[in-house]
Scaffold this motif. Structure first.
Motif, PDB file in Angstrom:
ATOM      1  N   THR A   1       0.963   3.840  -3.174  1.00 28.85           N
ATOM      2  CA  THR A   1       0.570   5.249  -3.021  1.00 28.85           C
ATOM      3  C   THR A   1       1.706   6.165  -3.487  1.00 28.85           C
ATOM      4  O   THR A   1       1.481   7.136  -4.205  1.00 28.85           O
TER       5      THR A   1
ATOM      6  N   ARG B   1       0.833  -1.208   0.000  1.00 31.44           N
ATOM      7  CA  ARG B   1       0.000   0.000   0.000  1.00 31.44           C
ATOM      8  C   ARG B   1       0.868   1.259   0.000  1.00 31.44           C
ATOM      9  O   ARG B   1       0.603   2.214  -0.727  1.00 31.44           O
TER      10      ARG B   1
ATOM     11  N   GLU C   1      -6.563   6.390  -4.130  1.00 31.25           N
ATOM     12  CA  GLU C   1      -6.603   5.095  -3.445  1.00 31.25           C
ATOM     13  C   GLU C   1      -8.009   4.485  -3.415  1.00 31.25           C
ATOM     14  O   GLU C   1      -8.162   3.321  -3.094  1.00 31.25           O
TER      15      GLU C   1
ATOM     16  N   TYR D   1      -0.186   6.115   6.242  1.00 29.12           N
ATOM     17  CA  TYR D   1      -0.802   6.762   5.080  1.00 29.12           C
ATOM     18  C   TYR D   1      -0.452   8.243   5.024  1.00 29.12           C
ATOM     19  O   TYR D   1      -0.099   8.781   3.979  1.00 29.12           O
TER      20      TYR D   1
END
Lengths: 174, 142
Positions: free
Chosen positions: A18, A14, A136, A58
Motif C-alpha cells: 500500500t 500488505r 487495493e 490500513y
C-alpha cells in the motif's frame, strides 16, 4: 489474538505494498512501513482482536504514506527498482506494459504521480476509501469493517471521492 | 438526481443487488447525465487500476530486522532521566505558580465591596462636577 511478530508477518506485505503504491519509491515505502509497525508495537496492548489491528494498520498506513507524499520534494527516478519478486530480483513499476520503452515508462510514471497527488489533496475520509478501493481492490464490505462505517457510506464516499478526483485530474491536465 | 448519482459507485463496482441493478440500468436509459458520469468514472477507475492494482510487491527482507532493531532500541532506552527531568520541570512550574499566588496582595474582604461602591460614587460625582463646570465655561465663551 496474535502476538506482535505474528501480526507483522501476516500484514507486512500488505502494508508495504500500500505504501509503495502511494509513494512509488522503495525506500520511502520501507520507511513508512517501518513507522507503521513501530507505532503498532507501541499501541499493541490496546488492541483486543485481530480485526481491530488490521483496520488500524490500513488506516495508519494510508495516513503516513500520504503525509510522506506531501512532504516529498524530490522527483522520483524511473530507473530505481521499486520492489523485489519472490526470488529477490528487482522489479520495475510497469504493471500495464510487460516491457515498455522509456517514453512509455515516463508516461506511466507521470500518470501515477498525478493520481497520487490528486489523492493527497482529497479530504482524509475520501483518501481512505479511494486508496482501499481503487488501489487495493478491497470489497465494500471489507472497507466498511476497516473504517468502521456502513457499506452504504462506503459507496457514497467513493462516489464523492471519485468526483473530486475527476475534477482534480482534469485541472492537472489543464 | 442526487440519490441516483450516489448509486453510481455501487453500480460500477458491481456492489448492487440484481433487482437494484436492473432498476438502475433502466434509469440510465433515460438519463444522459448519469450515463455520462458512469462512463467517465468507470474509465477513471480502470485507469487507476491499470496504474496501481497490478503491482504485486513483497516487503523487503530487511524490513523485519529494522523494525525489531527499533523496538529493541526503544526497550533498551533508559527512560528514567527523561521522567525525572519532566517531574523536575513540572515541580518548578508548580512552585512558580504557588509563589506568584502568595506574593499577590490580598484584599481585605471586610469593607472591600463597600470601598468599591464608595469609589464608584465618588467617580460619578466628580464626572458630574466636571460636566457642570464645562457647561459654565462654554456658556461664558459663547
Amino acid at each position: 489474538m496474535l502476538n506482535f511478530e505474528e501480526v507483522f508477518e501476516k500484514f507486512k506485505d500488505r502494508v508495504f505494498r500500500t505504501s509503495l503504491r502511494l509513494l512509488g519509491d522503495v525506500e520511502e515505502a520501507r520507511d513508512v512501513a517501518q513507522d507503521v509497525f513501530l507505532s503498532a508495537y507501541k499501541s499493541y496492548d490496546k488492541f483486543r482482536e485481530e480485526s481491530a489491528v488490521y483496520s488500524w494498520l490500513y488506516r495508519i498506513t494510508v495516513n503516513k504514506a500520504i503525509n510522506a507524499l506531501k512532504k516529498r520534494k524530490k522527483a522520483l527516478s524511473l530507473d530505481e527498482p521499486i520492489g523485489n519478486d519472490k526470488e529477490g530480483n528487482p522489479i520495475y513499476y510497469e504493471p500495464a506494459c510487460p516491457k515498455p520503452n522509456p517514453e512509455k515508462r515516463a508516461e506511466i510514471e507521470e500518470g501515477r504521480n498525478r493520481v497520487r497527488l490528486a489523492i493527497a489533496r482529497l479530504p482524509k475520509k475520501y483518501q481512505e476509501v479511494v486508496v482501499l478501493k481503487e488501489m487495493e481492490g478491497i470489497s465494500y464490505e471489507e472497507i466498511a469493517k476497516i473504517l468502521g462505517i456502513t457499506r452504504d457510506v462506503v459507496g457514497i464516499r467513493l462516489f464523492r471521492a471519485r468526483e473530486m478526483l475527476r475534477k482534480e485530474l482534469k485541472n492537472e491536465v489543464l | 438526481m442526487k440519490c441516483c448519482k450516489e448509486k453510481i459507485s455501487f453500480y460500477i463496482d458491481g456492489e448492487m443487488a440484481q433487482a437494484e441493478k436492473e432498476a438502475f440500468i433502466k434509469h440510465l436509459e433515460g438519463c444522459g447525465f448519469c450515463t455520462k458520469l458512469v462512463e467517465e468514472l468507470s474509465s477513471q477507475k480502470e485507469m487507476i487500476e491499470n496504474l496501481f492494482v497490478r503491482l504485486e510487491a513483497e516487503a523487503p527482507i530487511e524490513l523485519k530486522s529494522r523494525v525489531m532493531a527499533r523496538i529493541e532500541e526503544r526497550r533498551a532506552f533508559n527512560w528514567w532521566p527523561v521522567i525525572l527531568r519532566r517531574i523536575a520541570v513540572a515541580g518548578c512550574m508548580a512552585g512558580l505558580v504557588f509563589a506568584l499566588m502568595m506574593s499577590y496582595p490580598k484584599k481585605k474582604e471586610e469593607g472591600y465591596m463597600s470601598q468599591i461602591v464608595a469609589n464608584s460614587i465618588e467617580e460619578r460625582e466628580e464626572a458630574y462636577l466636571l460636566r457642570e463646570q464645562t457647561k459654565v465655561f462654554l456658556n461664558r465663551c459663547l
